[in-house]
Design an enzyme around this catalytic site. Structure first.
Site, mmCIF file in Angstrom:
data_model
loop_
_atom_site.group_PDB
_atom_site.id
_atom_site.type_symbol
_atom_site.label_atom_id
_atom_site.label_comp_id
_atom_site.label_asym_id
_atom_site.label_seq_id
_atom_site.Cartn_x
_atom_site.Cartn_y
_atom_site.Cartn_z
ATOM 1 N N CYS A 243 0.827 -1.203 0.000
ATOM 2 C CA CYS A 243 0.000 0.000 0.000
ATOM 3 C C CYS A 243 0.869 1.263 0.000
ATOM 4 C CB CYS A 243 -0.980 -0.042 1.166
ATOM 5 S SG CYS A 243 -2.395 1.070 0.958
ATOM 6 N N HIS A 325 -3.881 -5.045 -0.146
ATOM 7 C CA HIS A 325 -3.508 -5.666 1.127
ATOM 8 C C HIS A 325 -3.580 -7.189 1.000
ATOM 9 C CE1 HIS A 325 -3.131 -2.297 3.994
ATOM 10 N NE2 HIS A 325 -3.858 -1.668 3.073
ATOM 11 N N GLU A 327 -2.760 -9.395 3.049
ATOM 12 C CA GLU A 327 -3.175 -10.032 4.302
ATOM 13 C C GLU A 327 -4.683 -9.981 4.494
ATOM 14 O OE1 GLU A 327 -3.321 -5.797 5.247
ATOM 15 O OE2 GLU A 327 -1.957 -7.036 4.066
#
Length: 358
Positions: A243, A325, A327
Site C-alpha cells: 500500500c 492488502h 493479508e
C-alpha cells in the site's frame, strides 16, 4: 433525537441522527466493504479521515477485540445508514463521533462526483449546523498532515516471533496493520517493527533478510525519512512494500505518486496479473497511487477498473511491492502468497550472498 450534522466541502450540510457525541474534521472517504467494520475502524490508514460505510447496517455481528488491527479507532468520525448499539458504545468509549440515519448513497455519490473532500462533523444535544461548518473551516488537506507518520507509528522498536528461526524482517511501521505482522510471524519470520523515521543504522542493527515498508495514511511524499531509507537500502537488502509502502518505494526509486479522485477502499477490487493473466479480488484502502514507476521498477499488476499500478517488481534489484492488502482482514485471501514470495526472495538473496567454502 441527538442532533448531528456533517458539513461537506463547498458548504453543503447533511443532517442525521447523533449516536456518539463530539466534533471532528477530516477527509471524507467511503468504503464498500460489507464485512470487517472492526478491522476497518482500527486500520491506521484511516488516520485523519472521516469514514462512511456504504453498506447500510454496521455492527450486525458485534464487536470483538481479536479482530482489531490496532489498539485504537483511527477514523476521526464515522457515518453510516444505521449503526448498532454495540458499535456506538465502542465508538463512544473511544471518543469518536458517529452519526447514522442519513442517506449514505448521497454521501458516496458526492465523493465519487467531487472526490474525497474536507468535511466537519458535529454531534450532540446542542450542536448546530454552524458547529459542523466551523470544523470544516478548520480542516486541513490530507497532504498538509506532514507529521502523520508520527501519529501512527511505534515509538520504540518491537520484536515479534523472537523464537522463530526463519527470515529476519525489518518492518518499517508507517501505520502497519497488525495482520501484516502476524502474516509474517505465521511464516516463521522474526519481525522487528521499527519507527517510520528509522535510519540505516537502525536497520543495520537488525541485520534483516528483507526491508519491509508497511501501509499507512497520508501523502507518501511526507514520509521523507522512509523514502531516504529506501534510497540508501536499494541493493543492500531485498525490499518489499504494501500500500503506502509501494508508493514510498516508487518515490525512492525515481518514480512519482499522485492523489486519486476518491481512492480504492473496499474488499472487492479486481487486480490483473500481467504475466499470468489471472485476476484476483483484493482488499484495498488508499487515496494515493503510483503515477510513474520510474526506470528501476516494472509494473506487473494493474487494477482492472482504472489501470492503476497494483504490483511493482525491481528490474535490477530484489524488490516486490503490492498496492493492495495481501493479508486481507477483512476480505478475500486470494493473495496471501505474497508473503511467501517476499520471504522466498529474501531466502534466495541470502543463499546467493553466502561466501563459498574454501
Amino acid at each position: 433525537m441527538t442532533a448531528a450534522y456533517v458539513a461537506l466541502e463547498g458548504g453543503h450540510v447533511i443532517e442525521g441522527r447523533g449516536r456518539a457525541p463530539g466534533t471532528a474534521r477530516g477527509e471524507l472517504v467511503f468504503t464498500t466493504a460489507y464485512t470487517g467494520y472492526e478491522e476497518s475502524l482500527t486500520d491506521p490508514s484511516y488516520e485523519e479521515q472521516i469514514l462512511t460505510f456504504s453498506y447500510p447496517l454496521i455492527g450486525n455481528y458485534g464487536v470483538r477485540e481479536e479482530r482489531f488491527e490496532d489498539d485504537r479507532v483511527h477514523p476521526r468520525a464515522v457515518l453510516s445508514r444505521e449503526l448498532t448499539d454495540d458499535v456506538v458504545d465502542w465508538l463512544e468509549s473511544e471518543g469518536v463521533p458517529a452519526m447514522d440515519h442519513l442517506d449514505t448513497r448521497e454521501v458516496v455519490t458526492d465523493i465519487r462526483d467531487e472526490g474525497a473532500m474536507k468535511c466537519g462533523i458535529a454531534v450532540g444535544e446542542d450542536v448546530t449546523e454552524e458547529d459542523a461548518l466551523a470544523e470544516l473551516e478548520a480542516c486541513k488537506e490530507m497532504s498538509d498532515h506532514t507529521e502523520i507518520g508520527a501519529q501512527v507509528s511505534v515509538d520504540e522498536p518491537e520484536v515479534h516471533g523472537a523464537d522463530n528461526d526463519g527470515e529476519t524482517v525489518a518492518l518499517i511501521d508507517c501505520g502497519a496493520k497488525g495482520s501484516i505482522v502476524s502474516s509474517l510471524v505465521e511464516r516463521d519470520a522474526e519481525v522487528h517493527v521499527l519507527p517510520y523515521d528509522a535510519g540505516v543504522e537502525d536497520v543495520e542493527a537488525v541485520d534483516p533478510d528483507v526491508l519491509f515498508i508497511s501501509n499507512g495514511p497520508g501523502d507518501p511524499v511526507n514520509f521523507e525519512e522512509t523514502i531516504e531509507l529506501v534510497e540508501e537500502s536499494v541493493g543492500e537488502a531485498p525490499i518489499a512494500g504494501i500500500c503506502l509502502g509501494q508508493q514510498i518505494v516508487a518515490e525512492a526509486l525515481g518514480g512519482s505518486t499522485e492523489k486519486m479522485t476518491f481512492g480504492h477502499r473496499g474488499v472487492n477490487q479486481p487486480v490483473l496479473d500481467l504475466d499470468s493473466g489471472r485476476v484476483v479480488m483484493t482488499t484495498q484502502n488508499h487515496g494515493y497511487a503510483v503515477a510513474e514507476p520510474g526506470e528501476h521498477l516494472e509494473v506487473t499488476q494493474i487494477n482492472v477498473n482504472d489501470d492503476t499500478p497494483e504490483g511493482l517488481d525491481g528490474i535490477e534489484h530484489d524488490i516486490l511491492t503490492r498496492q493492495y492488502h495481501p493479508e486481507a482482514n477483512p476480505g478475500p485471501e486470494d493473495t496471501l502468497d505474497f508473503f511467501d514470495d517476499v520471504l522466498a526472495m529474501a531466502s534466495d538473496r541470502s543463499q546467493r550472498t553466502v561466501p563459498a567454502d574454501d
